[in-house]
Scaffold this active site. Structure first.
Site, PDB file in Angstrom:
ATOM      1  N   LYS A  87      -1.139 -16.467  22.316  1.00  0.00           N
ATOM      2  CA  LYS A  87       0.127 -16.152  22.995  1.00  0.00           C
ATOM      3  C   LYS A  87       0.142 -14.711  23.495  1.00  0.00           C
ATOM      4  O   LYS A  87       0.686 -14.420  24.549  1.00  0.00           O
ATOM      5  CB  LYS A  87       1.319 -16.403  22.066  1.00  0.00           C
ATOM      6  CG  LYS A  87       1.577 -17.886  21.819  1.00  0.00           C
ATOM      7  CD  LYS A  87       2.864 -18.061  21.021  1.00  0.00           C
ATOM      8  CE  LYS A  87       3.095 -19.518  20.642  1.00  0.00           C
ATOM      9  NZ  LYS A  87       4.279 -19.669  19.787  1.00  0.00           N
ATOM     10  N   LYS A  95       4.527 -27.451  25.076  1.00  0.00           N
ATOM     11  CA  LYS A  95       5.851 -27.328  25.691  1.00  0.00           C
ATOM     12  C   LYS A  95       5.820 -26.380  26.877  1.00  0.00           C
ATOM     13  O   LYS A  95       6.619 -26.488  27.783  1.00  0.00           O
ATOM     14  CB  LYS A  95       6.837 -26.715  24.684  1.00  0.00           C
ATOM     15  CG  LYS A  95       7.217 -27.576  23.523  1.00  0.00           C
ATOM     16  CD  LYS A  95       8.484 -26.980  22.896  1.00  0.00           C
ATOM     17  CE  LYS A  95       8.698 -27.417  21.474  1.00  0.00           C
ATOM     18  NZ  LYS A  95       8.376 -26.373  20.483  1.00  0.00           N
ATOM     19  N   LYS A 148      -4.393 -28.882  23.944  1.00  0.00           N
ATOM     20  CA  LYS A 148      -3.282 -29.516  23.228  1.00  0.00           C
ATOM     21  C   LYS A 148      -2.083 -29.741  24.161  1.00  0.00           C
ATOM     22  O   LYS A 148      -1.847 -28.936  25.061  1.00  0.00           O
ATOM     23  CB  LYS A 148      -3.016 -28.600  22.041  1.00  0.00           C
ATOM     24  CG  LYS A 148      -1.665 -28.500  21.505  1.00  0.00           C
ATOM     25  CD  LYS A 148      -1.608 -27.464  20.405  1.00  0.00           C
ATOM     26  CE  LYS A 148      -0.803 -26.290  20.950  1.00  0.00           C
ATOM     27  NZ  LYS A 148      -0.154 -25.476  19.963  1.00  0.00           N
TER      28      LYS A 148
HETATM   29  P1  TYM Z   1       6.614 -25.940  17.621  1.00  0.00           P
HETATM   30  O1  TYM Z   1       8.038 -25.869  18.040  1.00  0.00           O
HETATM   31  O2  TYM Z   1       5.575 -25.365  18.515  1.00  0.00           O
HETATM   32  O3  TYM Z   1       6.215 -27.447  17.362  1.00  0.00           O
HETATM   33  C1  TYM Z   1       7.012 -28.294  16.545  1.00  0.00           C
HETATM   34  C2  TYM Z   1       6.129 -29.243  15.760  1.00  0.00           C
HETATM   35  O4  TYM Z   1       5.322 -30.025  16.655  1.00  0.00           O
HETATM   36  C3  TYM Z   1       3.959 -29.927  16.298  1.00  0.00           C
HETATM   37  N1  TYM Z   1       3.149 -30.008  17.528  1.00  0.00           N
HETATM   38  C4  TYM Z   1       2.218 -30.936  17.753  1.00  0.00           C
HETATM   39  N2  TYM Z   1       1.778 -31.965  17.012  1.00  0.00           N
HETATM   40  C5  TYM Z   1       0.805 -32.757  17.555  1.00  0.00           C
HETATM   41  N3  TYM Z   1       0.284 -32.556  18.795  1.00  0.00           N
HETATM   42  C6  TYM Z   1       0.696 -31.542  19.573  1.00  0.00           C
HETATM   43  N4  TYM Z   1       0.175 -31.367  20.778  1.00  0.00           N
HETATM   44  C7  TYM Z   1       1.712 -30.675  19.054  1.00  0.00           C
HETATM   45  N5  TYM Z   1       2.353 -29.583  19.558  1.00  0.00           N
HETATM   46  C8  TYM Z   1       3.218 -29.199  18.601  1.00  0.00           C
HETATM   47  C9  TYM Z   1       3.827 -28.571  15.618  1.00  0.00           C
HETATM   48  O5  TYM Z   1       2.687 -28.523  14.785  1.00  0.00           O
HETATM   49  C10 TYM Z   1       5.134 -28.500  14.847  1.00  0.00           C
HETATM   50  O6  TYM Z   1       5.026 -29.193  13.621  1.00  0.00           O
HETATM   51  N6  TYM Z   1       6.320 -22.289  14.212  1.00  0.00           N
HETATM   52  C11 TYM Z   1       6.645 -23.691  14.422  1.00  0.00           C
HETATM   53  C12 TYM Z   1       8.069 -24.031  14.052  1.00  0.00           C
HETATM   54  C13 TYM Z   1       8.486 -23.583  12.705  1.00  0.00           C
HETATM   55  C14 TYM Z   1       8.294 -24.260  11.478  1.00  0.00           C
HETATM   56  C15 TYM Z   1       8.907 -23.454  10.493  1.00  0.00           C
HETATM   57  C16 TYM Z   1       7.664 -25.458  11.147  1.00  0.00           C
HETATM   58  C17 TYM Z   1       9.186 -22.446  12.427  1.00  0.00           C
HETATM   59  N7  TYM Z   1       9.450 -22.374  11.098  1.00  0.00           N
HETATM   60  C18 TYM Z   1       8.890 -23.835   9.156  1.00  0.00           C
HETATM   61  C19 TYM Z   1       7.651 -25.813   9.793  1.00  0.00           C
HETATM   62  C20 TYM Z   1       8.274 -25.013   8.809  1.00  0.00           C
HETATM   63  C21 TYM Z   1       6.478 -24.017  15.889  1.00  0.00           C
HETATM   64  O7  TYM Z   1       6.492 -23.158  16.735  1.00  0.00           O
HETATM   65  O8  TYM Z   1       6.428 -25.346  16.156  1.00  0.00           O
END
Ligand code: TYM
Length: 342
Positions: free
Chosen positions: A111, A208, A205
């Site tokens: 990032k 978003k 991957k």
């Molecule tokens: P974020 O918002 O990027 O993604 C949310 C969840 O989706 C999963 N994910 C995927 N799984 C499979 N294939 C993909 N292409 C894919 N893209 C995203 C991510 O692994 C995630 O589970 N930092 C985290 C959010 C967060 C969080 C937390 C999660 C903040 N605090 C505490 C668990 C516990 C994030 O940016 O996820």
């Protein structure tokens, strides 16, 4: 009851990867575990953001949770910034975590490279905000996609470090309860769906923030959009369909998506599609995705049509979360030697 927590960032467009890698597993866990699912709005400002979009996306993600089957009568749904303890614990963790641990984070490096000169301090310390989200709730399991694996390892390391530095006997000597300050949680990464790849490149991957909307299926895409994206997605010129051929990342990815949205086993899917060509498989896949998402989309429409209901869910969620989080934070403050307020 054992406890589960997890969250999604309200940035960009929520997609099939977020759903299959994370949310669908939350739904499965809520019957067995005590669950808390948050919308991580504080994480959403680690890159430059638009306030109007943030507030809309925060409501949207909360509504998506309910639409996907998270049941507010079973667990809690809340907005991260509504519970002040998350930000406060982050500061404490910032001060006890070596910067070298954060410099090693792959997501930060990726990032930061994209953000160039504008990279904010929050992007570096972001994993400690995530560690706070988790450690405040003394939880057992954190269901996430594969890309969060390293952040979960860091969370465990930070928990161990704080327990070691401030917990145990020395804490007891200072009049505390002694023992462990934080429970050390486990990551829960599903065997299928943890790494959904882009529709335009099977080695990247699904994301978003990818500029091309053609690269992902958004949870709220219409039937036509989904059909069109699958028709146009990247394929190859091999004959037949198969999993796990390293020369065919797109094929493995699309079969994997088909497997999870259809609810079939990998073996059954492999058997069903092995003699098909792309022209036969694509409509089957598109239909399976549409069929899986359409009840979610219908429910989403109902949830957003009732803002009073959604506000009530988020209020109750924040109140319950606050009780648990503040109890942990009080312990951390006490263990670290902050004078109690009387
Ligand atoms: P974020 O918002 O990027 O993604 C949310 C969840 O989706 C999963 N994910 C995927 N799984 C499979 N294939 C993909 N292409 C894919 N893209 C995203 C991510 O692994 C995630 O589970 N930092 C985290 C959010 C967060 C969080 C937390 C999660 C903040 N605090 C505490 C668990 C516990 C994030 O940016 O996820």
């Amino acid at each position: 009851k054992k406890r589960v927590v997890s969250g999604v960032q309200p940035t960009g467009s929520i997609h099939l990867g977020n759903y299959l890698g994370a949310i669908t597993n939350w739904v499965a866990l809520q019957d067995v575990y005590d669950t808390l699912f948050f919308v991580v709005d504080l994480h959403a400002i680690t890159l430059p953001h638009d306030p109007k979009e943030l507030i809309e996306a925060t409501r949207k993600i909360a509504a998506v949770y309910i639409a996907c089957g998270i049941d507010p009568s079973k667990g809690s749904i809340f907005v991260q910034s509504h519970v002040g303890a998350h930000a406060e614990l982050t500061w404490l963790l910032n001060c006890v975590t070596p910067i070298s641990w954060l410099n090693k984070m792959i997501q930060f490096k990726e990032k930061a490279r994209k953000a160039g000169e504008d990279v904010g301090t929050g992007l570096l310390t972001y994993p400690l905000l995530m560690a706070s989200d988790i450690l405040l709730y003394q939880c057992d399991l954190v269901p996430v996609g594969d890309d969060q694996r390293q952040h979960l390892e860091l969370t465990r390391d930070v928990a161990d470090r704080v327990n070691h530095l401030f917990g145990g006997k020395q804490w007891k000597k200072r009049g505390g309860p002694g023992g462990r300050i934080f429970k050390v949680p486990e990551a829960f990464i599903p065997p299928a769906g943890a790494r959904i790849m882009s529709l335009t490149d099977g080695t990247a991957k699904m994301s978003k923030s990818a500029p091309s909307d053609q690269s992902r299926i958004n949870l709220l895409d219409t039937r036509d959009e989904i059909a069109k994206k699958i028709t146009r997605c990247k394929t190859d010129s091999f004959i037949g369909m198969e999993f796990d051929n390293p020369e065919r990342p797109e094929c493995t990815n699309l079969l994997g998506i088909y497997q999870v949205v259809s609810g079939k086993s990998k073996e059954d899917v492999a058997e069903e599609v092995k003699a098909m060509n792309w022209g036969q498989f694509k409509p089957l896949l598109a239909e399976a995705i549409i069929e899986h998402l359409s009840p979610i989309q219908k429910r989403y429409g109902e949830v957003v049509a009732d803002p009073v209901y959604l506000d009530g869910v988020l209020k109750a969620g924040a109140e319950r979360a606050e009780g648990i989080a503040n109890a942990t934070l009080d312990n951390v403050r006490n263990a670290m030697g902050f004078l109690p307020r009387h």
